[in-house]
Design a protein around this motif. Structure first.
Motif, mmCIF file in Angstrom:
data_model
loop_
_atom_site.group_PDB
_atom_site.id
_atom_site.type_symbol
_atom_site.label_atom_id
_atom_site.label_comp_id
_atom_site.label_asym_id
_atom_site.label_seq_id
_atom_site.Cartn_x
_atom_site.Cartn_y
_atom_site.Cartn_z
ATOM 1 N N UNK A 64 0.821 -1.211 0.000
ATOM 2 C CA UNK A 64 0.000 0.000 0.000
ATOM 3 C C UNK A 64 0.852 1.256 0.000
ATOM 4 N N UNK A 65 1.926 1.247 -0.767
ATOM 5 C CA UNK A 65 2.779 2.411 -0.930
ATOM 6 C C UNK A 65 3.784 2.641 0.187
ATOM 7 N N UNK A 66 3.795 1.798 1.184
ATOM 8 C CA UNK A 66 4.716 1.950 2.314
ATOM 9 C C UNK A 66 5.810 0.890 2.230
ATOM 10 N N UNK A 67 7.058 1.305 2.367
ATOM 11 C CA UNK A 67 8.162 0.354 2.366
ATOM 12 C C UNK A 67 8.171 -0.389 3.699
ATOM 13 N N UNK A 68 8.216 -1.708 3.625
ATOM 14 C CA UNK A 68 8.254 -2.575 4.803
ATOM 15 C C UNK A 68 9.419 -3.540 4.681
ATOM 16 N N UNK A 69 9.763 -4.174 5.778
ATOM 17 C CA UNK A 69 10.714 -5.264 5.746
ATOM 18 C C UNK A 69 10.023 -6.473 5.112
ATOM 19 N N UNK A 70 10.727 -7.179 4.249
ATOM 20 C CA UNK A 70 10.168 -8.382 3.652
ATOM 21 C C UNK A 70 9.862 -9.364 4.773
ATOM 22 N N UNK A 71 8.632 -9.797 4.875
ATOM 23 C CA UNK A 71 8.190 -10.671 5.955
ATOM 24 C C UNK A 71 7.203 -9.979 6.882
ATOM 25 N N UNK A 72 7.089 -8.647 6.785
ATOM 26 C CA UNK A 72 6.123 -7.898 7.590
ATOM 27 C C UNK A 72 4.822 -7.723 6.810
ATOM 28 N N UNK A 73 3.858 -7.069 7.405
ATOM 29 C CA UNK A 73 2.592 -6.781 6.733
ATOM 30 C C UNK A 73 1.778 -8.034 6.482
ATOM 31 N N UNK A 74 1.348 -8.200 5.249
ATOM 32 C CA UNK A 74 0.498 -9.342 4.900
ATOM 33 C C UNK A 74 1.167 -10.694 5.125
ATOM 34 N N UNK A 75 2.480 -10.702 5.241
ATOM 35 C CA UNK A 75 3.182 -11.977 5.453
ATOM 36 C C UNK A 75 2.690 -12.685 6.709
ATOM 37 N N UNK A 76 2.177 -11.949 7.679
ATOM 38 C CA UNK A 76 1.669 -12.573 8.898
ATOM 39 C C UNK A 76 0.171 -12.770 8.900
ATOM 40 N N UNK A 77 -0.540 -12.214 7.919
ATOM 41 C CA UNK A 77 -1.998 -12.220 7.946
ATOM 42 C C UNK A 77 -2.651 -13.146 6.923
ATOM 43 N N UNK A 78 -1.970 -13.426 5.814
ATOM 44 C CA UNK A 78 -2.571 -14.273 4.774
ATOM 45 C C UNK A 78 -2.576 -15.720 5.249
ATOM 46 N N UNK A 79 -3.764 -16.321 5.261
ATOM 47 C CA UNK A 79 -3.912 -17.694 5.744
ATOM 48 C C UNK A 79 -3.986 -18.714 4.618
#
Length: 117
Positions: A64-79
């Motif tokens: 969503x336009x924000x730089x994150x560490x690879x593994x953060x964000x949706x990486x923990x939420x997608x089931x």
């Protein structure tokens, strides 16, 4: 389709898969090769493990336009990856993107993604 596709999550990946990235940019990566990038990414995302991906040395991951560490964000939420995928493939340009139905935190969602060099 009550309850399905409650929201749209968008992801832009500055993600270059090391194996095949050169072939993709030189036009040597056909439709199956390019959609394989999407399949590999989704497998790793559902497993919550970005280390499953062969990555280039300098990877930039945005959500969503924000730089994150690879593994953060949706990486923990997608089931789970659910049943629908709409791929956008341009073998001549070596580009691919997709809309994919997923389960995120117990809800049905649409994930839009595009790996880029």
């Amino acid at each position: 389709m009550r309850g399905v596709l409650a929201a749209v999550a968008a992801i832009a990946l500055g993600l270059v898969l090391a194996s095949g990235a050169q072939a993709a940019t030189s036009g040597g990566c056909d439709r199956a090769c390019l959609t394989g990038f999407i399949d590999r990414y989704m497998t790793a995302l559902v497993a919550h493990d970005p280390h499953q991906l062969p990555l280039a040395d300098h990877v930039r991951f945005t959500e969503n336009g924000q730089t994150l560490q690879l593994g953060d964000g949706l990486w923990g939420a997608i089931e789970a990856r659910e049943g629908y995928t709409l791929d956008f493939v341009d073998p001549q340009a070596g580009e691919v993107g997709a809309f994919i139905t997923v389960r995120e935190s117990g809800r049905h969602q649409i994930l839009g993604l595009r790996p880029t060099a």
